[in-house]
Design a protein around this motif. Structure first.
Motif, PDB file in Angstrom:
ATOM      1  N   LEU A   8       0.828  -1.204   0.000  1.00 13.15           N
ATOM      2  CA  LEU A   8       0.000   0.000   0.000  1.00 13.15           C
ATOM      3  C   LEU A   8       0.863   1.254   0.000  1.00 13.15           C
ATOM      4  CD1 LEU A   8      -2.787  -1.069   2.521  1.00 13.15           C
ATOM      5  CD2 LEU A   8      -3.143  -0.430   0.134  1.00 13.15           C
ATOM      6  N   ALA A   9       1.920   1.250   0.829  1.00 12.67           N
ATOM      7  CA  ALA A   9       2.803   2.415   0.890  1.00 12.67           C
ATOM      8  C   ALA A   9       3.477   2.662  -0.462  1.00 12.67           C
ATOM      9  CB  ALA A   9       3.862   2.211   1.979  1.00 12.67           C
ATOM     10  N   ARG A  10       3.922   1.588  -1.146  1.00 14.95           N
ATOM     11  CA  ARG A  10       4.550   1.744  -2.451  1.00 14.95           C
ATOM     12  C   ARG A  10       3.566   2.296  -3.475  1.00 14.95           C
ATOM     13  NH1 ARG A  10       6.359  -3.469  -1.340  1.00 14.95           N
ATOM     14  NH2 ARG A  10       4.980  -4.300  -2.945  1.00 14.95           N
ATOM     15  N   ASP A  11       2.332   1.770  -3.446  1.00 13.59           N
ATOM     16  CA  ASP A  11       1.343   2.238  -4.415  1.00 13.59           C
ATOM     17  C   ASP A  11       0.987   3.701  -4.186  1.00 13.59           C
ATOM     18  OD1 ASP A  11       1.149  -0.100  -5.871  1.00 13.59           O
ATOM     19  OD2 ASP A  11      -0.406  -0.940  -4.589  1.00 13.59           O
ATOM     20  N   LEU A  12       0.875   4.113  -2.919  1.00  8.12           N
ATOM     21  CA  LEU A  12       0.604   5.520  -2.629  1.00  8.12           C
ATOM     22  C   LEU A  12       1.746   6.396  -3.119  1.00  8.12           C
ATOM     23  CD1 LEU A  12      -0.951   5.291   0.948  1.00  8.12           C
ATOM     24  CD2 LEU A  12      -2.093   6.052  -1.135  1.00  8.12           C
ATOM     25  N   HIS A  13       2.983   5.932  -2.909  1.00 10.72           N
ATOM     26  CA  HIS A  13       4.141   6.713  -3.353  1.00 10.72           C
ATOM     27  C   HIS A  13       4.191   6.802  -4.863  1.00 10.72           C
ATOM     28  CE1 HIS A  13       8.370   7.104  -4.671  1.00 10.72           C
ATOM     29  NE2 HIS A  13       8.420   8.003  -3.726  1.00 10.72           N
ATOM     30  N   ASP A  14       3.951   5.666  -5.541  1.00 11.92           N
ATOM     31  CA  ASP A  14       4.083   5.633  -7.002  1.00 11.92           C
ATOM     32  C   ASP A  14       2.953   6.366  -7.708  1.00 11.92           C
ATOM     33  OD1 ASP A  14       6.346   4.159  -6.686  1.00 11.92           O
ATOM     34  OD2 ASP A  14       5.428   2.231  -7.134  1.00 11.92           O
ATOM     35  N   THR A  15       1.829   6.576  -7.029  1.00 10.32           N
ATOM     36  CA  THR A  15       0.691   7.239  -7.678  1.00 10.32           C
ATOM     37  C   THR A  15       0.454   8.628  -7.105  1.00 10.32           C
ATOM     38  OG1 THR A  15      -0.839   6.117  -6.145  1.00 10.32           O
ATOM     39  CG2 THR A  15      -0.422   5.061  -8.275  1.00 10.32           C
ATOM     40  N   LEU A  16      -0.061   8.693  -5.897  1.00  9.53           N
ATOM     41  CA  LEU A  16      -0.472   9.984  -5.346  1.00  9.53           C
ATOM     42  C   LEU A  16       0.704  10.929  -5.130  1.00  9.53           C
ATOM     43  CD1 LEU A  16      -3.203   8.901  -2.763  1.00  9.53           C
ATOM     44  CD2 LEU A  16      -3.508   9.781  -5.075  1.00  9.53           C
ATOM     45  N   VAL A  17       1.767  10.452  -4.509  1.00  8.16           N
ATOM     46  CA  VAL A  17       2.886  11.336  -4.188  1.00  8.16           C
ATOM     47  C   VAL A  17       3.507  11.912  -5.454  1.00  8.16           C
ATOM     48  CG1 VAL A  17       5.194  11.466  -3.179  1.00  8.16           C
ATOM     49  CG2 VAL A  17       3.376  10.240  -1.979  1.00  8.16           C
ATOM     50  N   HIS A  18       3.840  11.040  -6.423  1.00 13.59           N
ATOM     51  CA  HIS A  18       4.467  11.533  -7.654  1.00 13.59           C
ATOM     52  C   HIS A  18       3.524  12.427  -8.448  1.00 13.59           C
ATOM     53  CE1 HIS A  18       8.410   9.734  -7.734  1.00 13.59           C
ATOM     54  NE2 HIS A  18       7.915   8.590  -7.305  1.00 13.59           N
ATOM     55  N   SER A  19       2.233  12.094  -8.449  1.00 15.49           N
ATOM     56  CA  SER A  19       1.278  12.920  -9.193  1.00 15.49           C
ATOM     57  C   SER A  19       1.139  14.305  -8.567  1.00 15.49           C
ATOM     58  CB  SER A  19      -0.084  12.225  -9.232  1.00 15.49           C
ATOM     59  OG  SER A  19       0.000  10.996  -9.905  1.00 15.49           O
ATOM     60  N   ILE A  20       1.079  14.347  -7.252  1.00 13.24           N
ATOM     61  CA  ILE A  20       0.940  15.636  -6.567  1.00 13.24           C
ATOM     62  C   ILE A  20       2.199  16.475  -6.749  1.00 13.24           C
ATOM     63  CG2 ILE A  20       0.714  16.733  -4.303  1.00 13.24           C
ATOM     64  CD1 ILE A  20      -1.121  14.395  -3.524  1.00 13.24           C
TER      65      ILE A  20
END
Length: 213
Positions: A8-20
């Motif tokens: 979950l942490a990796r998916d949040l980083h790879d999607t939301l964090v990079h997109s923001i």
């Protein structure tokens, strides 16, 4: 539970964090154009809208991936990731892939996708590199393959990273879950090297006999 939390942490980083982060950069650029070059503002806002739409699509794919089994995850492959990277950034890229390892590279496809994508993303955003080397060969350790992503960019002090560098932490965690190791070596002014070692598939031996009591 620990593996799912890491995923979950990796998916949040790879999607939301990079997109923001990408959207924030476009917003700051738009504010700059508002003061210095209003005629460029429309294009900058369009890029910000595209970044937001892309982030939303990636977030939706991540949600779908969490709802599906691991076997349903999309695997891009090393060659396609490198080709996409080459289209986005103007650097000299040298690729050397041992074709005898194709089956093992495919078997570790999801792991390789995540780590190589993160390494190339860091090169694109932070390194200011002129050359990038990517190779996939047999490791010197028996039964292991090695993928190396190296650049001649500005580098960084790998011994004193801020605590919020989840991308680099995630690369090591992903490799560990696949039974491998990911190491990151860098020195300011001397580029960066990411080395990923993963186990090569071996032929299964005879099924052990369990004695009956």
């Amino acid at each position: 539970m620990a593996r799912e939390r890491m995923r979950l942490a990796r998916d949040l980083h790879d999607t939301l964090v990079h997109s923001i982060v990408g959207l924030l950069m476009q917003i700051r650029l738009s504010r700059h154009f508002l003061e210095t070059d209003p005629s460029a503002l429309a294009d900058s806002l369009a890029a910000a809208e595209e970044a937001a739409a892309s982030g939303l699509a990636r977030a939706r794919r991540a949600i779908d991936g969490l709802r599906l089994t691991k076997d349903a995850d999309e695997v891009l492959g090393l060659e396609l990731i490198v080709a996409e990277f080459a289209r986005r950034i103007e650097v000299e890229i040298e690729v050397d892939v041992d074709r005898a390892l194709r089956d093992d590279l495919a078997r570790h496809g999801s792991t390789i996708d995540r780590i190589v994508t993160e390494a190339l993303r860091n090169i694109e955003r932070h390194s200011a590199a002129g050359r990038v080397w990517i190779r996939a060969t047999r490791d010197r350790s028996p039964g292991m393959l090695e993928i190396e992503i190296r650049d001649d960019g500005r580098g960084f002090d790998a011994t004193s990273l801020p605590a919020f560098h989840y991308g680099l932490i995630g690369m090591k965690e992903i490799a560990m879950l696949a039974g491998g190791v990911c190491s990151i070596d860098s020195t300011p002014g001397e580029g960066t090297s990411v080395r990923l070692s993963l186990p090569i598939k071996r032929s299964p031996g005879p099924t052990p006999t369990i004695p009956l009591r």
